[in-house]
Design a protein around this motif. Structure first.
Motif, short mmCIF file in Angstrom:
data_model
loop_
_atom_site.label_atom_id
_atom_site.label_comp_id
_atom_site.label_asym_id
_atom_site.label_seq_id
_atom_site.Cartn_x
_atom_site.Cartn_y
_atom_site.Cartn_z
N VAL A 18 -39.88 -41.94 15.17
CA VAL A 18 -39.33 -41.09 16.23
C VAL A 18 -38.18 -40.25 15.69
O VAL A 18 -38.10 -39.04 15.96
CB VAL A 18 -38.86 -41.95 17.43
N VAL A 19 -37.29 -40.87 14.92
CA VAL A 19 -36.17 -40.13 14.33
C VAL A 19 -36.70 -39.05 13.37
O VAL A 19 -36.20 -37.92 13.35
CB VAL A 19 -35.22 -41.08 13.58
N LEU A 197 -33.57 -40.95 7.24
CA LEU A 197 -32.66 -40.01 6.59
C LEU A 197 -33.27 -38.63 6.42
O LEU A 197 -32.55 -37.63 6.27
CB LEU A 197 -32.25 -40.55 5.21
N PHE A 198 -34.58 -38.55 6.43
CA PHE A 198 -35.31 -37.31 6.12
C PHE A 198 -34.80 -36.08 6.87
O PHE A 198 -34.50 -35.05 6.24
CB PHE A 198 -36.80 -37.52 6.41
N PHE A 200 -32.03 -35.25 8.05
CA PHE A 200 -30.62 -34.92 7.88
C PHE A 200 -30.25 -34.60 6.43
O PHE A 200 -29.07 -34.46 6.11
CB PHE A 200 -29.76 -36.10 8.38
N THR A 201 -31.25 -34.47 5.58
CA THR A 201 -31.00 -34.23 4.16
C THR A 201 -31.85 -33.08 3.66
O THR A 201 -32.63 -32.48 4.40
CB THR A 201 -31.31 -35.50 3.33
N ARG A 202 -31.74 -32.82 2.36
CA ARG A 202 -32.51 -31.76 1.71
C ARG A 202 -33.99 -32.08 1.62
O ARG A 202 -34.80 -31.23 1.24
CB ARG A 202 -31.96 -31.50 0.31
N LEU A 203 -34.39 -33.29 1.97
CA LEU A 203 -35.79 -33.69 1.90
C LEU A 203 -36.69 -32.85 2.79
O LEU A 203 -37.90 -32.76 2.56
CB LEU A 203 -35.94 -35.17 2.27
N VAL A 204 -36.11 -32.21 3.81
CA VAL A 204 -36.92 -31.40 4.73
C VAL A 204 -37.61 -30.25 4.01
O VAL A 204 -38.62 -29.72 4.51
CB VAL A 204 -36.07 -30.85 5.89
N HIS A 205 -37.10 -29.87 2.84
CA HIS A 205 -37.70 -28.71 2.16
C HIS A 205 -39.13 -28.97 1.73
O HIS A 205 -39.89 -28.03 1.46
CB HIS A 205 -36.85 -28.30 0.95
#
Length: 225
Positions: A18-19, A197-198, A200-205
């Protein structure tokens, strides 16, 4: 212990998902200017290409290997291979990809943490992400050791049963994890935490695949009169 097992492997996965979904959607909707990888190539190019290629190729193989391996029902591949054969294949492919990812990731982490210019342009989240990913890869490689002691595929079937139960909203998913070794549980727990954490970090790229590039209209260029 049963309650903790249910909390971590029966409830926490849905919280993490969900997050992941809501947080990613909210960031894309409200913070598109932050949706980037914060490339530091211009600051230092030495060894960057080698490290980046090793890391990204390795982590992509690991990601899709886990995705297919855990979410593909046993009856789909049963006519072609046994669970034991699939497990050996996962060890070989996953082991090679894991080592590639680890070597590339350590090189990137060393560069980010020790180079003054790169370090100055990095955020705490950037440093945290690369460290967590390296710990996760190490845990994944560590699971190979106990797996070699039972190559019948039994543990893989339990892990796949857990993952498929979570994604199909079946009850009792945590029961699959009751008899699984602690190293597998720790690996899965940290993986779920990476989902949290995904957004809220650079991982979204990693979601920024420019598919629209292939169908976009031509740019109109007009000469000055």
């Amino acid at each position: 212990m049963s309650y903790l097992n249910t909390l971590i492997f029966g409830i926490y996965p849905y919280i993490a998902l969900v997050v992941l979904v809501v947080g990613t959607w909210a960031r894309y909707d409200h913070g598109q200017f932050t949706w980037k990888a914060h490339s530091s190539q211009i600051l230092r190019k030495k060894n960057l290409v080698l490290a980046s290629v090793l890391f990204h190729v390795g982590i992509l193989v690991i990601f899709f290997g886990h995705l297919v391996g855990l979410l593909t029902p046993h009856f789909v591949y049963e006519p072609f291979m046994t669970a034991g054969t699939k497990q050996v294949l996962a060890i070989v492919v996953g082991g090679i990809a894991g080592v590639m990812c680890l070597v590339g990731g350590v090189m990137l982490a060393h560069r980010r943490l020790t180079d003054p210019r790169v370090s100055a342009s990095s955020t705490s989240a950037d440093n945290l992400v690369i460290i967590i990913l390296m710990v996760q890869v190490l845990l994944g490689l560590a699971t190979i050791v106990p797996t070699l002691g039972h190559l019948d595929g039994s543990t893989m079937l339990l892990l796949a049963g857990w993952a498929q139960s979570i994604f199909t909203f079946q009850g009792g998913a945590a029961e699959y994890m009751a008899g699984v070794g602690w190293i597998y549980k720790l690996h899965i727990f940290l993986g779920l935490t990476i989902f949290v954490l995904f957004p809220f970090t650079r991982l979204v790229h990693m979601l920024s695949v420019p598919l629209e590039y292939f169908g976009r209209k031509y740019q109109v260029v007009r000469k000055r009169a």
